[in-house]
Write a protein that holds these residues in place. Structure first.
Motif, short mmCIF file in Angstrom:
data_model
loop_
_atom_site.label_atom_id
_atom_site.label_comp_id
_atom_site.label_asym_id
_atom_site.label_seq_id
_atom_site.Cartn_x
_atom_site.Cartn_y
_atom_site.Cartn_z
N GLU A 1 0.83 -1.22 0.00
CA GLU A 1 0.00 0.00 0.00
C GLU A 1 0.86 1.27 0.00
N ALA A 2 1.92 1.23 0.78
CA ALA A 2 2.82 2.41 0.83
C ALA A 2 3.47 2.63 -0.54
N LEU A 3 3.82 1.53 -1.21
CA LEU A 3 4.42 1.65 -2.55
C LEU A 3 3.42 2.20 -3.55
N GLN A 4 2.18 1.74 -3.43
CA GLN A 4 1.12 2.19 -4.33
C GLN A 4 0.92 3.70 -4.19
N GLU A 5 0.91 4.15 -2.96
CA GLU A 5 0.74 5.58 -2.68
C GLU A 5 1.91 6.38 -3.28
N LEU A 6 3.11 5.82 -3.11
CA LEU A 6 4.31 6.49 -3.66
C LEU A 6 4.24 6.53 -5.18
N LYS A 7 3.74 5.45 -5.79
CA LYS A 7 3.65 5.40 -7.26
C LYS A 7 2.69 6.48 -7.78
N GLU A 8 1.61 6.68 -7.04
CA GLU A 8 0.65 7.73 -7.46
C GLU A 8 1.31 9.11 -7.43
N GLN A 9 2.16 9.33 -6.43
CA GLN A 9 2.88 10.62 -6.37
C GLN A 9 3.90 10.71 -7.50
N LYS B 1 7.34 9.81 -22.05
CA LYS B 1 5.88 9.71 -21.94
C LYS B 1 5.45 9.93 -20.50
N GLY B 2 6.33 9.55 -19.58
CA GLY B 2 6.04 9.76 -18.16
C GLY B 2 7.03 8.98 -17.32
N PRO B 3 6.99 9.19 -16.01
CA PRO B 3 7.91 8.46 -15.14
C PRO B 3 7.62 6.94 -15.18
N VAL B 4 8.67 6.17 -15.01
CA VAL B 4 8.54 4.71 -14.92
C VAL B 4 8.96 4.32 -13.50
N GLY B 5 8.08 3.62 -12.81
CA GLY B 5 8.36 3.26 -11.41
C GLY B 5 9.10 1.94 -11.29
N TRP B 6 8.60 1.08 -10.44
CA TRP B 6 9.27 -0.18 -10.12
C TRP B 6 8.32 -1.32 -10.46
N PHE B 7 8.82 -2.53 -10.39
CA PHE B 7 7.98 -3.69 -10.61
C PHE B 7 8.46 -4.82 -9.71
N GLY B 8 7.50 -5.57 -9.17
CA GLY B 8 7.88 -6.78 -8.44
C GLY B 8 7.18 -6.90 -7.11
N CYS B 9 7.78 -7.70 -6.24
CA CYS B 9 7.15 -8.05 -4.98
C CYS B 9 7.66 -7.13 -3.86
N ALA B 10 6.71 -6.48 -3.19
CA ALA B 10 7.07 -5.53 -2.13
C ALA B 10 7.78 -6.22 -0.96
N ASP B 11 7.58 -7.52 -0.81
CA ASP B 11 8.22 -8.24 0.30
C ASP B 11 9.58 -8.80 -0.07
N SER B 12 10.00 -8.58 -1.30
CA SER B 12 11.28 -9.14 -1.74
C SER B 12 12.44 -8.62 -0.87
N PRO B 13 13.31 -9.52 -0.43
CA PRO B 13 14.48 -9.06 0.32
C PRO B 13 15.59 -8.54 -0.61
N TRP C 1 12.94 9.73 -5.14
CA TRP C 1 12.12 8.51 -5.33
C TRP C 1 12.76 7.24 -4.84
N LEU C 2 13.93 6.89 -5.35
CA LEU C 2 14.54 5.62 -4.95
C LEU C 2 14.71 5.53 -3.44
N GLU C 3 15.13 6.62 -2.82
CA GLU C 3 15.34 6.59 -1.36
C GLU C 3 14.03 6.26 -0.64
N LYS C 4 12.94 6.80 -1.16
CA LYS C 4 11.64 6.53 -0.52
C LYS C 4 11.21 5.08 -0.73
N GLU C 5 11.50 4.57 -1.94
CA GLU C 5 11.18 3.16 -2.20
C GLU C 5 11.94 2.27 -1.22
N LEU C 6 13.24 2.54 -1.09
CA LEU C 6 14.08 1.69 -0.23
C LEU C 6 13.64 1.80 1.23
N ALA C 7 13.23 2.99 1.64
CA ALA C 7 12.78 3.17 3.02
C ALA C 7 11.55 2.30 3.29
N ILE C 8 10.70 2.15 2.29
CA ILE C 8 9.51 1.29 2.44
C ILE C 8 9.93 -0.18 2.38
#
Ligand code: URA
Length: 214
Positions: A4-12, A26-38, A107-114
């Motif tokens: 959910e936190a990643l989804q919210e970040l993606k919307e921003q 065309k626009g920003p490209v975010g991330w892909f995959g499993c949020a629980d991945s180590p 962006w990346l720093e926020k992704e990693l923090a989540i």
């Protein structure tokens, strides 16, 4: 929770127009995959196919990465892939240090923090320079563990685009094995930290079934 936190970040992220890189994308490209991945793989930035589909590492580099992941018992749906910069630079040029810093800090720093990954794999020089430091060299420093400023364990390997450019079969073969050993070392370290995690699905992930041209 992380999802959910990643989804919210993606919307921003989708609304981000904070630097000039988005002018020709065309626009920003975010991330892909499993949020629980180590384990998190960090590339450079979207290319043309990624910009078209809004998915990181879906074009030729991504297809090669997927093969390397499969060989080391990982699939794209079970790990997380992202980039240092989120918008395709004009003409596919390499983003400079200032552009990389500006975007990754937003962006990346926020992704990693989540995500709080156990292991980060830096794909190529741009990711190595940001996650390590600008004096590091991919040819010299790949395959060696270091800690990022935020304290994450990180290993760098060759970017798949570099492998795609190699024409000498001996050099290519050598570089492919280097990538294989680097990815295997990364998976093993992540496995030690999270022994029950499934790094692989029964089938390779077909990103073109999941993303449509935008
Ligand atoms: N190269 C990268 O580093 N990332 C992508 O998403 C595509 C190509």
């Amino acid at each position: 929770m992380k999802e959910e936190a990643l989804q919210e970040l993606k919307e921003q992220l989708e609304k981000c127009r904070e630097c000039h890189l988005c002018e020709f994308a065309k626009g920003p490209v975010g991330w892909f995959g499993c949020a629980d991945s180590p384990i998190v793989f960090v590339g450079e930035g979207p290319g043309g196919v990624e910009d078209d589909y809004g998915c990181p590492l879906i074009g030729p580099s991504g297809q090669l990465l997927d093969k390397a992941l499969w060989a080391t018992k990982m699939t794209r749906d079970r790990v997380l892939t992202t980039n240092i910069v989120k918008c395709r630079p004009k003409g596919n040029r390499t983003p400079n240090l200032a552009e990389a810093d500006f975007c990754a800090q937003r962006w990346l720093e926020k992704e990693l923090a989540i995500l709080q990954p156990k292991v980060i794999v830096a794909l190529g020089s741009v990711a190595l320079h940001y996650l390590g430091n600008p004096d590091m060299r991919i040819t010299r420093d790949r395959g060696k563990w270091f800690q990022t400023r935020q304290g994450y364990d990180c290993i760098a390997t060759f970017h798949p685009a570099y492998l795609l450019r190699l024409s000498d079969p001996h050099v290519l073969n050598h570089a492919k094995w280097d990538v294989f050993y680097d990815l295997e070392a990364a998976r093993k370290k992540a496995e030690e930290a999270l022994p029950d995690y499934q790094f692989m699905s029964a089938e390779k992930t077909n990103l073109f079934n999941l993303f449509k041209k935008r």
